[in-house]
Design a protein around this motif. Structure first.
Motif, PDB file in Angstrom:
ATOM      1  N   LYS A   1      40.517  16.956  43.778  1.00 45.38           N
ATOM      2  CA  LYS A   1      41.513  17.481  44.986  1.00 45.38           C
ATOM      3  C   LYS A   1      42.572  18.175  44.367  1.00 45.38           C
ATOM      4  O   LYS A   1      43.052  19.427  44.943  1.00 45.38           O
ATOM      5  N   ALA A   2      43.327  17.786  43.225  1.00 45.64           N
ATOM      6  CA  ALA A   2      44.326  18.509  42.448  1.00 45.64           C
ATOM      7  C   ALA A   2      43.901  20.246  42.151  1.00 45.64           C
ATOM      8  O   ALA A   2      44.737  20.972  42.572  1.00 45.64           O
ATOM      9  N   LEU A   3      42.616  20.160  41.741  1.00 49.81           N
ATOM     10  CA  LEU A   3      41.971  21.567  41.429  1.00 49.81           C
ATOM     11  C   LEU A   3      41.984  22.406  42.755  1.00 49.81           C
ATOM     12  O   LEU A   3      42.150  23.718  42.969  1.00 49.81           O
ATOM     13  N   LYS A   4      41.398  21.759  43.883  1.00 50.20           N
ATOM     14  CA  LYS A   4      41.406  22.355  45.059  1.00 50.20           C
ATOM     15  C   LYS A   4      42.670  23.015  45.542  1.00 50.20           C
ATOM     16  O   LYS A   4      42.858  24.117  46.138  1.00 50.20           O
ATOM     17  N   GLY A   5      43.963  22.273  45.221  1.00 47.98           N
ATOM     18  CA  GLY A   5      45.047  22.465  45.870  1.00 47.98           C
ATOM     19  C   GLY A   5      45.663  23.612  44.780  1.00 47.98           C
ATOM     20  O   GLY A   5      46.605  24.075  45.104  1.00 47.98           O
TER      21      GLY A   5
END
Length: 213
Positions: free
Chosen positions: A30-34
């Motif tokens: 999720k952090a990478l997607k953000g």
């Protein structure tokens, strides 16, 4: 993989304190997607076997997103999983010894709280510095506070990139404008948030402004 300054814009450090029903893998994704630009795996509680397994999985995930992946403190695990590098604190293995073990092509990050520590770390082969805590933090009980004046002095004293760490959130990141940093490192500002993707995206936009200011 060597360290590019722009990779250090939003440096994200893992912490299992806020997992709840999620896995660390899903939180990191999720952090990478953000828009997280750098991932550090920080495990203080798990045994080496579990950390090794987790490190392999997250390394592959970071590879998919073309984001550097480093291990906190544990040089052996960083070598075992062929991570992009390792980050060490002042009380961990000395930077020069770490550089000898990981070789010249891996990323070496070093924590520093003073100009003297920063200059020495650069001399011993550090690729970037993590400087803090720049604000009071609950994530690291042993983190000494670093004044914004010292942060500026460190940025001027070294030619390698400096990342500010410690208690940074979307509410105070703009206070770091003009300090000379190239990015921030955060834990709870991303992983303790109900919507990790949104929190990461917002924080990244603010950090870009703070770094350019």
């Amino acid at each position: 993989m060597k360290c590019d300054k722009k990779d250090l814009l939003l440096y994200t450090v893992t912490d299992r304190s806020w997992l709840g029903s999620m896995t660390l893998y899903s939180q990191v994704e999720k952090a990478l997607k953000g828009g997280a630009t750098f991932i550090q795996l920080r495990e203080k509680e798990l045994g080496d076997g579990r950390v090794l397994e987790e490190a392999r999985e997250i390394k592959e995930l970071c590879k998919k997103y073309h984001v550097p992946f480093v291990i906190n403190d544990n040089v052996d695990i960083a070598i075992a999983v062929d991570a992009d590098g390792v980050h060490v604190g002042q009380s961990d293995m000395e930077a020069g010894s770490v550089r000898e073990l990981i070789g010249k092509d891996k990323i070496l990050g070093v924590s520093a709280q003073t100009v003297k520590q920063a200059v020495l770390a650069e001399k011993k082969g550090a690729d970037y510095l993590g400087v803090g805590a720049v604000f009071h933090t609950g994530s690291k009980a042993d983190a000494d506070d670093v004044s914004h004046e010292t942060l500026k002095e460190i940025c001027k004293a070294v030619s390698i990139p400096v990342v500010a760490i410690g208690g940074i959130s979307k509410d105070n990141v703009m206070e770091l404008s003009g300090s000379g940093i190239c990015g921030i490192a955060v834990i709870s500002a991303i992983f303790a948030q109900p919507d990790i993707v949104k929190a990461t995206t917002e924080l990244k936009e603010l950090t870009e402004k703070a770094v350019k200011a």
